[in-house]
Motif scaffolding. Structure first.
Motif, PDB file in Angstrom:
ATOM      1  N   CYS A  72       0.723  -1.230  -0.029  1.00 35.27           N
ATOM      2  CA  CYS A  72       0.071  -0.211   0.034  1.00 35.27           C
ATOM      3  C   CYS A  72       0.797   1.363   0.014  1.00 35.27           C
ATOM      4  CB  CYS A  72      -0.931  -0.088   1.080  1.00 35.27           C
ATOM      5  SG  CYS A  72      -1.893   1.412   1.467  1.00 35.27           S
ATOM      6  N   ARG A  76      -2.102   6.146  -0.962  1.00 33.52           N
ATOM      7  CA  ARG A  76      -3.268   5.019  -1.076  1.00 33.52           C
ATOM      8  C   ARG A  76      -4.081   5.124   0.406  1.00 33.52           C
ATOM      9  NH1 ARG A  76      -3.733  -1.226  -1.719  1.00 33.52           N
ATOM     10  NH2 ARG A  76      -6.026  -1.702  -1.521  1.00 33.52           N
ATOM     11  N   ARG A  79      -5.619   8.486   1.177  1.00 27.34           N
ATOM     12  CA  ARG A  79      -7.040   8.330   0.761  1.00 27.34           C
ATOM     13  C   ARG A  79      -8.129   7.791   1.435  1.00 27.34           C
ATOM     14  NH1 ARG A  79      -5.518   6.973  -4.009  1.00 27.34           N
ATOM     15  NH2 ARG A  79      -6.248   4.751  -3.867  1.00 27.34           N
ATOM     16  N   TYR A  80      -7.567   6.420   1.743  1.00 28.09           N
ATOM     17  CA  TYR A  80      -8.496   5.572   2.496  1.00 28.09           C
ATOM     18  C   TYR A  80      -8.806   5.970   3.809  1.00 28.09           C
ATOM     19  CZ  TYR A  80     -10.189   1.517   5.112  1.00 28.09           C
ATOM     20  OH  TYR A  80     -10.962   0.453   5.667  1.00 28.09           O
ATOM     21  N   GLY A  85     -11.829   4.969   1.169  1.00 29.97           N
ATOM     22  CA  GLY A  85     -11.292   4.094   0.129  1.00 29.97           C
ATOM     23  C   GLY A  85     -12.299   3.843  -0.991  1.00 29.97           C
ATOM     24  N   THR A  86     -11.880   3.156  -1.827  1.00 33.00           N
ATOM     25  CA  THR A  86     -12.619   2.823  -2.962  1.00 33.00           C
ATOM     26  C   THR A  86     -13.106   1.006  -2.880  1.00 33.00           C
ATOM     27  OG1 THR A  86     -10.923   1.718  -4.383  1.00 33.00           O
ATOM     28  CG2 THR A  86     -11.188   3.986  -4.530  1.00 33.00           C
ATOM     29  N   ASP A  89     -10.584  -1.353  -2.247  1.00 32.77           N
ATOM     30  CA  ASP A  89      -9.912  -1.382  -0.857  1.00 32.77           C
ATOM     31  C   ASP A  89     -10.561  -2.481  -0.034  1.00 32.77           C
ATOM     32  OD1 ASP A  89      -7.707   0.415  -1.661  1.00 32.77           O
ATOM     33  OD2 ASP A  89      -9.318   2.129  -1.216  1.00 32.77           O
ATOM     34  N   SER A  90     -11.629  -2.967  -0.311  1.00 31.25           N
ATOM     35  CA  SER A  90     -12.449  -3.773   0.650  1.00 31.25           C
ATOM     36  C   SER A  90     -12.203  -5.244   0.176  1.00 31.25           C
ATOM     37  CB  SER A  90     -13.690  -3.378   0.595  1.00 31.25           C
ATOM     38  OG  SER A  90     -14.640  -3.689  -0.545  1.00 31.25           O
ATOM     39  N   SER A  94      -7.948  -3.985   3.729  1.00 29.18           N
ATOM     40  CA  SER A  94      -7.741  -2.589   3.438  1.00 29.18           C
ATOM     41  C   SER A  94      -6.505  -2.051   3.740  1.00 29.18           C
ATOM     42  CB  SER A  94      -9.087  -1.900   4.366  1.00 29.18           C
ATOM     43  OG  SER A  94      -8.626  -1.918   5.645  1.00 29.18           O
TER      44      SER A  94
END
Length: 222
Positions: A72, A76, A79-80, A85-86, A89-90, A94
């Motif tokens: 990571c 990123r 951002r998480y 996150g997006t 990411d899950s 994460s």
């Protein structure tokens, strides 16, 4: 459209639940002391075998169990933390979860490692105490019984707190996928390999790690 994807292979799940069973036993036996310390050491060698297995499995295991999947970048992670996150990411761990797992593994390795050099000055001592100086034994014992113990319990508390946070505020359960292996995802993702060949390979790796832990346990014999 939701996607059901095998994320955690069986060896990873068994490793996880093996620790869940062993760590409380280690804490209880350490606090009881006396003859219970014999079980403390047995459980410690079991955890040593599990950790050695996980280190190997982190390179050859299922896709999402590999340490490469934990990678990571700082951007990123930030951002998480800012946005949650997006969807990608899950899929596995994460970014924050990956750091948590790595921290737990590092602290567990330190705790088990210092246990091998610890001496309660009554009846029990780690199998490697005879190979180092009394100063090293004293320092290892102090860390193992004090700093390391509370650091490990603190990280476990954070881990449990994160699970509860996901359940209560994000309406996601992290426990069910670690039982059955599958996750219900909002995006498509490559599944982890979890077939009979993979599981047989994991069993062979665990057997080697168990043999290595047993060998270490005998190094203290006169």
């Amino acid at each position: 459209m939701a996607h059901t994807v095998r994320i955690w292979d069986l060896p990873t799940r068994l490793f996880h639940w093996g620790l869940v069973l062993a760590i409380p036993g280690l804490v209880v036996t350490a606090n009881i002391g006396g003859n219970a310390m014999a079980w403390h050491f047995r459980l410690g060698y079991c955890v040593l075998a599990l950790l050695m297995f996980r280190l190997v499995w982190g390179f050859v295991g299922g896709r999402w169990s590999r340490f490469s999947a934990f990678a990571c970048s700082p951007s990123r992670l930030l951002r998480y933390l800012r946005t949650g996150g997006t969807a990608h990411d899950s899929v596995g761990h994460s970014p924050l979860g990956a750091l948590s797992v790595l921290a737990l593994l590092a602290v567990l390795l330190a705790q088990v490692g210092t246990g091998l050099f610890s001496d309660d000055e009554i009846a029990f001592s780690g199998s490697l105490t005879r190979w180092v100086s009394s100063t090293v034994v004293e320092q290892a014992t102090r860390y193992h019984a004090d700093i390391g113990q509370y650091l490990l319990l603190g990280l476990i508390g954070l881990h449990v707190g994160a699970i509860l946070f996901y359940v209560l505020f994000r309406r996601q359960t992290l426990v069910r996928p670690m039982i059955g292996g599958d996750k219900l995802l909002p995006v498509a993702a490559a599944p982890a390999r979890d077939d009979a060949v993979t599981q047989a390979a994991a069993l062979a790796v665990l057997a080697v790690c168990a043999a290595a832990s047993w060998w270490v346990s005998g190094l203290g014999a006169p």
